[in-house]
Design a protein around this motif. Structure first.
Motif, PDB file in Angstrom:
ATOM      1  N   TYR A 105       0.874  -1.215  -0.028  1.00 19.94           N
ATOM      2  CA  TYR A 105       0.080   0.203   0.000  1.00 19.94           C
ATOM      3  C   TYR A 105       0.942   1.276  -0.174  1.00 19.94           C
ATOM      4  CZ  TYR A 105      -4.844   1.180   0.664  1.00 19.94           C
ATOM      5  OH  TYR A 105      -6.150   1.592   0.425  1.00 19.94           O
ATOM      6  N   ARG A 106       1.697   1.158   0.665  1.00 14.14           N
ATOM      7  CA  ARG A 106       2.887   2.264   1.014  1.00 14.14           C
ATOM      8  C   ARG A 106       3.510   2.588  -0.322  1.00 14.14           C
ATOM      9  NH1 ARG A 106       7.340   3.565   1.044  1.00 14.14           N
ATOM     10  NH2 ARG A 106       8.183   1.607   0.869  1.00 14.14           N
ATOM     11  N   ARG A 107       3.878   1.534  -1.187  1.00 19.11           N
ATOM     12  CA  ARG A 107       4.492   1.597  -2.209  1.00 19.11           C
ATOM     13  C   ARG A 107       3.596   2.583  -3.501  1.00 19.11           C
ATOM     14  NH1 ARG A 107       6.974  -3.236  -1.694  1.00 19.11           N
ATOM     15  NH2 ARG A 107       5.490  -4.284  -2.999  1.00 19.11           N
ATOM     16  N   ASN A 108       2.179   2.039  -3.260  1.00 20.66           N
ATOM     17  CA  ASN A 108       1.383   2.278  -4.298  1.00 20.66           C
ATOM     18  C   ASN A 108       0.959   3.710  -4.082  1.00 20.66           C
ATOM     19  OD1 ASN A 108       0.722   0.126  -5.628  1.00 20.66           O
ATOM     20  ND2 ASN A 108      -0.840  -0.538  -4.091  1.00 20.66           N
ATOM     21  N   LEU A 109       0.963   4.282  -2.836  1.00 21.47           N
ATOM     22  CA  LEU A 109       0.817   5.638  -2.301  1.00 21.47           C
ATOM     23  C   LEU A 109       1.765   6.394  -3.007  1.00 21.47           C
ATOM     24  CD1 LEU A 109      -0.624   5.508   1.285  1.00 21.47           C
ATOM     25  CD2 LEU A 109      -2.008   6.150  -1.032  1.00 21.47           C
ATOM     26  N   ALA A 110       3.138   6.120  -2.538  1.00 20.82           N
ATOM     27  CA  ALA A 110       4.345   6.834  -3.097  1.00 20.82           C
ATOM     28  C   ALA A 110       4.294   6.977  -4.532  1.00 20.82           C
ATOM     29  CB  ALA A 110       5.318   6.189  -2.428  1.00 20.82           C
ATOM     30  N   ASP A 169       3.559   8.392   3.902  1.00 24.06           N
ATOM     31  CA  ASP A 169       2.809   7.293   3.476  1.00 24.06           C
ATOM     32  C   ASP A 169       2.746   5.933   4.287  1.00 24.06           C
ATOM     33  OD1 ASP A 169       2.028   8.250   0.903  1.00 24.06           O
ATOM     34  OD2 ASP A 169       4.124   8.053   0.284  1.00 24.06           O
ATOM     35  N   GLU A 170       3.496   5.999   5.248  1.00 22.65           N
ATOM     36  CA  GLU A 170       3.418   4.659   6.207  1.00 22.65           C
ATOM     37  C   GLU A 170       2.187   4.683   7.243  1.00 22.65           C
ATOM     38  OE1 GLU A 170       7.182   2.814   7.749  1.00 22.65           O
ATOM     39  OE2 GLU A 170       5.634   1.260   8.264  1.00 22.65           O
ATOM     40  N   PRO A 171       2.023   6.011   7.613  1.00 26.44           N
ATOM     41  CA  PRO A 171       1.033   6.113   8.617  1.00 26.44           C
ATOM     42  C   PRO A 171      -0.174   6.213   7.736  1.00 26.44           C
ATOM     43  CG  PRO A 171       2.524   8.119   9.005  1.00 26.44           C
ATOM     44  CD  PRO A 171       3.063   6.939   8.170  1.00 26.44           C
ATOM     45  N   ARG A 172      -0.234   6.903   6.491  1.00 29.95           N
ATOM     46  CA  ARG A 172      -1.568   6.865   5.703  1.00 29.95           C
ATOM     47  C   ARG A 172      -1.795   5.463   5.276  1.00 29.95           C
ATOM     48  NH1 ARG A 172      -1.084  11.518   1.245  1.00 29.95           N
ATOM     49  NH2 ARG A 172       0.525  10.377   0.046  1.00 29.95           N
ATOM     50  N   ALA A 173      -0.807   4.533   5.074  1.00 28.13           N
ATOM     51  CA  ALA A 173      -1.107   3.135   4.528  1.00 28.13           C
ATOM     52  C   ALA A 173      -1.772   2.388   5.758  1.00 28.13           C
ATOM     53  CB  ALA A 173       0.260   2.375   4.046  1.00 28.13           C
ATOM     54  N   TRP A 174      -1.328   2.770   7.036  1.00 29.03           N
ATOM     55  CA  TRP A 174      -1.892   1.794   8.102  1.00 29.03           C
ATOM     56  C   TRP A 174      -3.369   2.452   7.961  1.00 29.03           C
ATOM     57  CZ3 TRP A 174      -0.452  -2.309  10.675  1.00 29.03           C
ATOM     58  CH2 TRP A 174       0.930  -2.733  10.368  1.00 29.03           C
ATOM     59  N   ALA A 175      -3.481   3.705   8.270  1.00 30.74           N
ATOM     60  CA  ALA A 175      -4.806   4.215   8.271  1.00 30.74           C
ATOM     61  C   ALA A 175      -5.931   3.718   7.231  1.00 30.74           C
ATOM     62  CB  ALA A 175      -4.929   5.832   8.240  1.00 30.74           C
ATOM     63  N   LEU A 176      -5.433   3.464   6.000  1.00 29.70           N
ATOM     64  CA  LEU A 176      -6.250   2.948   5.038  1.00 29.70           C
ATOM     65  C   LEU A 176      -6.691   1.528   5.177  1.00 29.70           C
ATOM     66  CD1 LEU A 176      -4.636   5.011   1.922  1.00 29.70           C
ATOM     67  CD2 LEU A 176      -6.893   5.623   2.924  1.00 29.70           C
ATOM     68  N   ILE A 177      -5.457   0.811   5.602  1.00 31.85           N
ATOM     69  CA  ILE A 177      -5.696  -0.621   5.736  1.00 31.85           C
ATOM     70  C   ILE A 177      -6.824  -0.891   7.254  1.00 31.85           C
ATOM     71  CG2 ILE A 177      -4.560  -2.665   6.562  1.00 31.85           C
ATOM     72  CD1 ILE A 177      -2.553  -2.145   4.275  1.00 31.85           C
ATOM     73  N   GLY A 178      -6.421  -0.031   8.106  1.00 24.52           N
ATOM     74  CA  GLY A 178      -7.337  -0.141   9.350  1.00 24.52           C
ATOM     75  C   GLY A 178      -8.803   0.200   8.923  1.00 24.52           C
ATOM     76  N   MET A 179      -8.945   1.070   8.057  1.00 28.72           N
ATOM     77  CA  MET A 179     -10.158   1.424   7.462  1.00 28.72           C
ATOM     78  C   MET A 179     -10.976   0.349   6.755  1.00 28.72           C
ATOM     79  SD  MET A 179     -11.049   4.511   4.953  1.00 28.72           S
ATOM     80  CE  MET A 179     -10.610   3.822   3.363  1.00 28.72           C
ATOM     81  N   SER A 180     -10.059  -0.327   6.013  1.00 28.19           N
ATOM     82  CA  SER A 180     -10.489  -1.660   5.152  1.00 28.19           C
ATOM     83  C   SER A 180     -11.037  -2.821   5.870  1.00 28.19           C
ATOM     84  CB  SER A 180      -9.651  -2.071   3.966  1.00 28.19           C
ATOM     85  OG  SER A 180      -9.293  -0.966   3.217  1.00 28.19           O
ATOM     86  N   VAL A 181     -10.146  -2.947   6.906  1.00 28.24           N
ATOM     87  CA  VAL A 181     -10.274  -4.111   7.935  1.00 28.24           C
ATOM     88  C   VAL A 181     -11.778  -3.940   8.731  1.00 28.24           C
ATOM     89  CG1 VAL A 181      -9.588  -5.304   9.871  1.00 28.24           C
ATOM     90  CG2 VAL A 181      -7.891  -4.841   7.820  1.00 28.24           C
ATOM     91  N   PHE A 182     -12.008  -2.795   9.221  1.00 25.64           N
ATOM     92  CA  PHE A 182     -12.893  -2.442  10.005  1.00 25.64           C
ATOM     93  C   PHE A 182     -14.331  -2.477   8.930  1.00 25.64           C
ATOM     94  CE2 PHE A 182     -12.820  -1.827  14.713  1.00 25.64           C
ATOM     95  CZ  PHE A 182     -11.358  -2.277  14.651  1.00 25.64           C
ATOM     96  N   LEU A 183     -14.366  -2.020   7.857  1.00 23.48           N
ATOM     97  CA  LEU A 183     -15.350  -1.773   7.025  1.00 23.48           C
ATOM     98  C   LEU A 183     -15.626  -3.476   6.578  1.00 23.48           C
ATOM     99  CD1 LEU A 183     -14.612   1.204   4.985  1.00 23.48           C
ATOM    100  CD2 LEU A 183     -16.521   1.069   6.639  1.00 23.48           C
ATOM    101  N   GLY A 184     -14.688  -3.988   6.428  1.00 22.71           N
ATOM    102  CA  GLY A 184     -14.807  -5.611   6.080  1.00 22.71           C
ATOM    103  C   GLY A 184     -15.554  -6.252   7.458  1.00 22.71           C
ATOM    104  N   MET A 185     -15.251  -5.928   8.457  1.00 24.91           N
ATOM    105  CA  MET A 185     -15.777  -6.794   9.468  1.00 24.91           C
ATOM    106  C   MET A 185     -17.248  -6.360   9.650  1.00 24.91           C
ATOM    107  SD  MET A 185     -14.498  -6.557  13.660  1.00 24.91           S
ATOM    108  CE  MET A 185     -14.956  -4.843  13.696  1.00 24.91           C
ATOM    109  N   ARG A 186     -17.371  -4.995   9.678  1.00 31.55           N
ATOM    110  CA  ARG A 186     -18.817  -4.575   9.786  1.00 31.55           C
ATOM    111  C   ARG A 186     -19.876  -4.896   8.721  1.00 31.55           C
ATOM    112  NH1 ARG A 186     -23.084  -3.120   9.017  1.00 31.55           N
ATOM    113  NH2 ARG A 186     -24.281  -1.596   9.715  1.00 31.55           N
ATOM    114  N   TYR A 187     -19.297  -4.705   7.582  1.00 35.57           N
ATOM    115  CA  TYR A 187     -20.405  -4.994   6.354  1.00 35.57           C
ATOM    116  C   TYR A 187     -20.088  -5.973   5.370  1.00 35.57           C
ATOM    117  CZ  TYR A 187     -21.303   0.112   7.498  1.00 35.57           C
ATOM    118  OH  TYR A 187     -22.060   1.106   7.904  1.00 35.57           O
TER     119      TYR A 187
END
Lengths: 206, 206
Positions: free
Chosen positions: A142-147, A160-178
């Protein structure tokens, strides 16, 4: 097969024949069912071989223990998830489109592989190094894709590293909930809401 | 005390005296240590009472079982985390400032309560209803905050439930990576990167 290589205690357990590869695949699919339904501690090697229709002796051709097949399974599921999302986004016109398509594909994948979360989440208690490797590998891509997208001028530059962790956390929680808990929105509706937030930002303009 | 009330099998277990409240608090703090260090299955009620310096009989004044004290602990930690973040953001001038201050406070809180993640994450295997309640309660507060901020014109309107899940997933993963795994960025640096992403968006503008 490189993931499975690393997971095996000895590289010579990697199947060399097509038949061997099919048996290994059946064992991993059976392991996903067994660990997904029963959890690590209740799961049994005989439960895996029974589901796979494979003799117990054959199991030990590929794995030395329950922990070893579990570790191989987490790596295999991690690789399959990344491959599924990468395939979905490969023709995306730009990074923001790729985010939307990738998140939609991820939530749809979770709905079809409901054992994914239980197994990955349980890994933090059974094989924490494999759990961390799963997310670190995801983040690194993810970090490489953002860069690369920032270098192409498709997105704003950032850390990009915290941005990548933020985006992945978002996806994981949306995947869990929805993906797992409730399916009251479609994967595309969830991705539209979340990627609109991420692409346009919360701040009101003008 | 309302959380503990709900966790108890019978409401009359809620302590009525100051001394009783202190004993209950000591038991919950000892439970956080015991479950945090040993995990649910290895943890023992005698480990909790030993750490708390409380007689075994007193434990049963408050809880009927290991599962009951674990459930009460998850609810107590959930409430404490929300209270800590709410207190940190109470004077924030607007929603985006509150996001940045809240995320900074959350990561700092995680660093001081390293057992938090292990206990909350293990809840999904031990008491899944309490695990879901934890995140649903967090999301519900977040959703209301986003709706109110949109109504005040501080942020753009959007689909607040998936937005809230996205923002909480982001925080949880940033807390895991930068609160527990490694501390190579300060909480404020992590929050700056993530909230910049969320406030301004990835899209490059003219």
């Amino acid at each position: 097969m490189s993931d499975l290589n690393r997971a095996s205690a000895s590289a010579d357990k990697t199947p060399r024949t097509e038949r061997g590869r099919k048996t290994l695949r059946r064992l991993l699919e059976a392991a996903a069912e067994e660990f997904g339904e029963r959890g690590y501690h209740e799961a049994a090697i005989t439960g895996i071989t029974g589901r796979a229709g494979v003799a117990l002796g054959s199991f030990y051709t590929y794995f030395e223990s329950k922990e070893e097949v579990f570790r191989a399974l987490v790596r295999d599921m991690s690789r399959a998830t990344r491959a599924h999302v990468a395939e979905a986004v490969k023709d995306a016109p730009d990074r923001i489109a790729a985010e939307r398509i990738g998140l939609t594909a991820f939530i749809a994948f979770v709905r079809q592989h409901r054992e994914l979360y239980r197994i990955i989440e349980e890994a933090q208690f059974v094989a924490d190094d494999v759990y961390r490797e799963h997310y670190r590998t995801f983040v690194e891509g993810y970090r490489r894709n953002l860069a690369a997208a920032a270098a192409r001028g498709e997105i704003v530059a950032g850390d990009d590293e915290p941005r990548a962790w933020a985006l992945i956390g978002m996806s994981v929680f949306l995947g869990m909930r929805y993906g797992i808990w409730e399916e009251d929105l479609s994967p595309a509706e969830v991705a539209d809401a979340a990627i609109s937030l991420v692409a346009e930002g919360l701040r009101k303009r003008g």
